[in-house]
Design a protein around this motif. Structure first.
Motif, mmCIF file in Angstrom:
data_model
loop_
_atom_site.group_PDB
_atom_site.id
_atom_site.type_symbol
_atom_site.label_atom_id
_atom_site.label_comp_id
_atom_site.label_asym_id
_atom_site.label_seq_id
_atom_site.Cartn_x
_atom_site.Cartn_y
_atom_site.Cartn_z
ATOM 1 N N UNK A 30 -72.865 111.680 -55.645
ATOM 2 C CA UNK A 30 -71.667 112.526 -55.689
ATOM 3 C C UNK A 30 -71.391 112.864 -57.142
ATOM 4 N N UNK A 31 -71.338 114.144 -57.427
ATOM 5 C CA UNK A 31 -71.044 114.632 -58.764
ATOM 6 C C UNK A 31 -69.629 115.194 -58.762
ATOM 7 N N UNK A 41 -52.813 118.868 -68.317
ATOM 8 C CA UNK A 41 -52.882 118.264 -66.980
ATOM 9 C C UNK A 41 -52.476 119.209 -65.845
ATOM 10 N N UNK A 42 -51.467 120.053 -66.070
ATOM 11 C CA UNK A 42 -51.015 120.933 -64.982
ATOM 12 C C UNK A 42 -52.019 122.057 -64.674
ATOM 13 N N UNK A 43 -52.950 122.330 -65.580
ATOM 14 C CA UNK A 43 -53.936 123.392 -65.353
ATOM 15 C C UNK A 43 -55.336 122.845 -65.085
ATOM 16 N N UNK A 44 -55.520 121.559 -65.211
ATOM 17 C CA UNK A 44 -56.846 120.957 -65.032
ATOM 18 C C UNK A 44 -57.292 121.064 -63.576
ATOM 19 N N UNK A 45 -58.554 121.287 -63.409
ATOM 20 C CA UNK A 45 -59.155 121.394 -62.077
ATOM 21 C C UNK A 45 -60.374 120.473 -62.007
ATOM 22 N N UNK A 46 -60.710 120.088 -60.771
ATOM 23 C CA UNK A 46 -61.937 119.317 -60.555
ATOM 24 C C UNK A 46 -62.518 119.693 -59.191
ATOM 25 N N UNK A 47 -63.785 119.462 -59.076
ATOM 26 C CA UNK A 47 -64.482 119.698 -57.812
ATOM 27 C C UNK A 47 -65.603 118.681 -57.695
ATOM 28 N N UNK A 48 -66.165 118.527 -56.509
ATOM 29 C CA UNK A 48 -67.255 117.579 -56.326
ATOM 30 C C UNK A 48 -68.334 118.174 -55.431
ATOM 31 N N UNK A 49 -69.525 117.639 -55.587
ATOM 32 C CA UNK A 49 -70.692 118.089 -54.847
ATOM 33 C C UNK A 49 -71.486 116.858 -54.429
ATOM 34 N N UNK A 50 -71.927 116.833 -53.164
ATOM 35 C CA UNK A 50 -72.767 115.744 -52.666
ATOM 36 C C UNK A 50 -74.216 116.218 -52.627
ATOM 37 N N UNK A 51 -75.114 115.350 -53.058
ATOM 38 C CA UNK A 51 -76.541 115.675 -53.023
ATOM 39 C C UNK A 51 -77.063 115.514 -51.600
#
Length: 157
Positions: A30-31, A41-51
């Motif tokens: 998982x990345x 912090x109020x504008x930060x984004x994240x996402x994830x990807x599974x191999x």
């Protein structure tokens, strides 16, 4: 069943994992990517990807002699090869340390995690001989088994 952190705050585009540090088995990576260090912090984004699932296999196949018969006319040895993780890819045999020769599984194809192999030899000279079977799995691990046979001398006159 649980995620384990391998590396945090990675700034390069790739990560090499030393496979020998992990036990054999099926894995999913998982990345998680985040722009939190570059944004408030109020504008930060994240996402994830599974191999896709992938296998780690560092253990060689086990090679066992099931049965051996040695007579003056023919030698017959039955080997069984088992790999707990990966399908087998190839097998080869040698006699007395000579050249290696490919061998097919008893069912005709080397393609599963358990295979049987029968080695038949004719016209061996009287005395002791070492017949070796080497089997490799799809991960490149090789296991070796050997049989020692004794060919009897002909009748004395």
């Amino acid at each position: 069943q649980e995620w384990h952190l391998l590396k945090d705050k990675l700034h390069q585009a790739s990560l090499t994992i030393e496979s020998s540090s992990l036990p054999d088995g099926k894995y999913v990576a998982r990345l998680v990517a985040s722009d939190g260090q570059s944004n408030p912090p109020e504008r930060a984004r994240s996402t994830e990807l599974l191999s896709p699932p992938f296998w780690i296999d560092n253990t060689p196949p086990r090679v066992a002699v099931l049965k051996q018969e040695a007579g003056s006319a023919e030698v017959k040895i039955q080997f069984q090869v088992l790999d707990e993780t990966s399908p087998l890819r190839s097998a080869e045999t040698t006699t007395d340390g000579g050249d290696w020769h490919d061998i097919r599984a008893d069912d005709g194809v080397v393609d599963s995690r358990r295979e049987g192999f029968t080695v038949k030899m004719e016209k061996l000279q009287p005395g002791e001989h070492v017949i070796v079977l080497r089997a490799s799995d799809t991960a490149g691990n090789a296991g070796v088994g050997k049989a020692i046979v004794r060919i009897p001398s002909g009748p004395k006159r």
